[in-house]
Write a protein that holds these residues in place. Structure first.
Motif, mmCIF file in Angstrom:
data_model
loop_
_atom_site.group_PDB
_atom_site.id
_atom_site.type_symbol
_atom_site.label_atom_id
_atom_site.label_comp_id
_atom_site.label_asym_id
_atom_site.label_seq_id
_atom_site.Cartn_x
_atom_site.Cartn_y
_atom_site.Cartn_z
ATOM 1 N N PRO A 89 53.481 26.026 99.202
ATOM 2 C CA PRO A 89 54.373 25.171 99.997
ATOM 3 C C PRO A 89 53.770 23.786 100.171
ATOM 4 N N ARG A 90 54.615 22.833 100.536
ATOM 5 C CA ARG A 90 54.167 21.453 100.654
ATOM 6 C C ARG A 90 53.110 21.290 101.746
ATOM 7 N N ARG A 91 53.223 22.062 102.844
ATOM 8 C CA ARG A 91 52.269 21.908 103.943
ATOM 9 C C ARG A 91 50.896 22.457 103.597
ATOM 10 N N ASP A 92 50.841 23.377 102.626
ATOM 11 C CA ASP A 92 49.563 23.959 102.252
ATOM 12 C C ASP A 92 48.887 23.244 101.081
ATOM 13 N N ARG A 93 49.534 22.221 100.548
ATOM 14 C CA ARG A 93 48.945 21.529 99.396
ATOM 15 C C ARG A 93 47.870 20.549 99.861
ATOM 16 N N ARG A 94 46.944 20.278 99.003
ATOM 17 C CA ARG A 94 45.888 19.321 99.313
ATOM 18 C C ARG A 94 46.442 17.899 99.232
ATOM 19 N N PRO A 95 45.999 17.020 100.151
ATOM 20 C CA PRO A 95 46.470 15.632 100.060
ATOM 21 C C PRO A 95 45.906 14.952 98.818
#
Length: 240
Positions: free
Chosen positions: A222-228
């Motif tokens: 998911p987008r919230r768990d991706r690394r910046p």
């Protein structure tokens, strides 16, 4: 063209008579001027003086003779202008007579037009003399369009023998064993002797088995768990 004893004797006689290489080549036939000169050089015949130098010497002698003749001839005395008779006026040229106009009679419409007779095609007369062949610089015989040789018989096709498989992949799935029902996941490096494929039963709808589908197809986080994303160098604009 081969140099026979008869042709060599003819060459020597004509060379001693003072004939040029071009005249000798035309008399012998089938040889060029350079071939005659080369054969005479190999036979050790007496060399000819250069025609260019002879022409220059003749031209110089003719020029000297003309100069001596002009010096020996006395110049005519000049005639006074008063005693010279006037030149007669040129006679007018007669006008050319007009060419007679001949009217062609029209052909009747009902008369058939006679076609020109076609030339009779017959076999070419066979020449009694020998057939001369022109030899090229590489020694090959130049052929006319009608003297082309028939095509040579092609070689039979070679029998392809399959390569013997390596002992390192004995019993393993090779490239020739692949089909739609087995896993195509490569194992090893293509340059290694034991390079082969998985060969297990494929997962329906996929080219690999269940185990290798887990490696090939992975779910996206998911987008919230991706690394910046890392910051851009030199203070570039940040990604959103």
């Amino acid at each position: 063209m081969s140099w026979t004893d008869e042709r060599i004797d003819t060459l020597k006689k004509m060379w001693d008579k003072g004939l040029t290489a071009t005249q000798i080549a035309e008399e012998l036939g089938g040889v060029s001027r350079n071939a005659v000169i080369g054969k005479a050089h190999r036979l050790g015949l007496q060399s000819r003086p250069s025609p260019v130098k002879q022409n220059e010497a003749k031209a110089a002698a003719a020029l000297v003779a003309l100069t001596a003749a002009a010096a020996a001839t006395p110049e005519p005395a000049p005639v006074p202008e008063e005693a010279a008779p006037p030149a007669p006026p040129p006679a007018p040229k007669p006008a050319p007579a007009p060419a007679p106009v001949v009217e062609a009679e029209p052909a009747p419409q009902d008369a058939p037009v006679a076609a020109a007779p076609a030339p009779a095609l017959g076999p070419r007369p066979a020449s009694d003399g020998p057939v001369l062949r022109s030899v090229g610089p590489g020694g090959f015989v130049r052929q006319n369009p009608g003297d082309q040789a028939p095509p040579s018989t092609p070689a039979p096709p070679r029998r392809l023998v399959p390569a013997k498989p390596s002992e390192a992949i004995a019993g393993k799935t090779s490239l020739l064993d692949l089909n739609d029902r087995i896993c195509k996941w490569p194992l090893g490096h293509p340059g290694e002797p034991d390079f082969h494929f998985c060969g297990d039963k494929v997962n329906p709808g996929f080219p690999y088995c269940v185990a290798h589908c887990g490696h090939a197809y992975q779910a996206q986080l998911p987008r919230r768990d991706r690394r910046p994303a890392p910051p851009l160098p030199f203070g570039g604009a940040a990604r959103r």
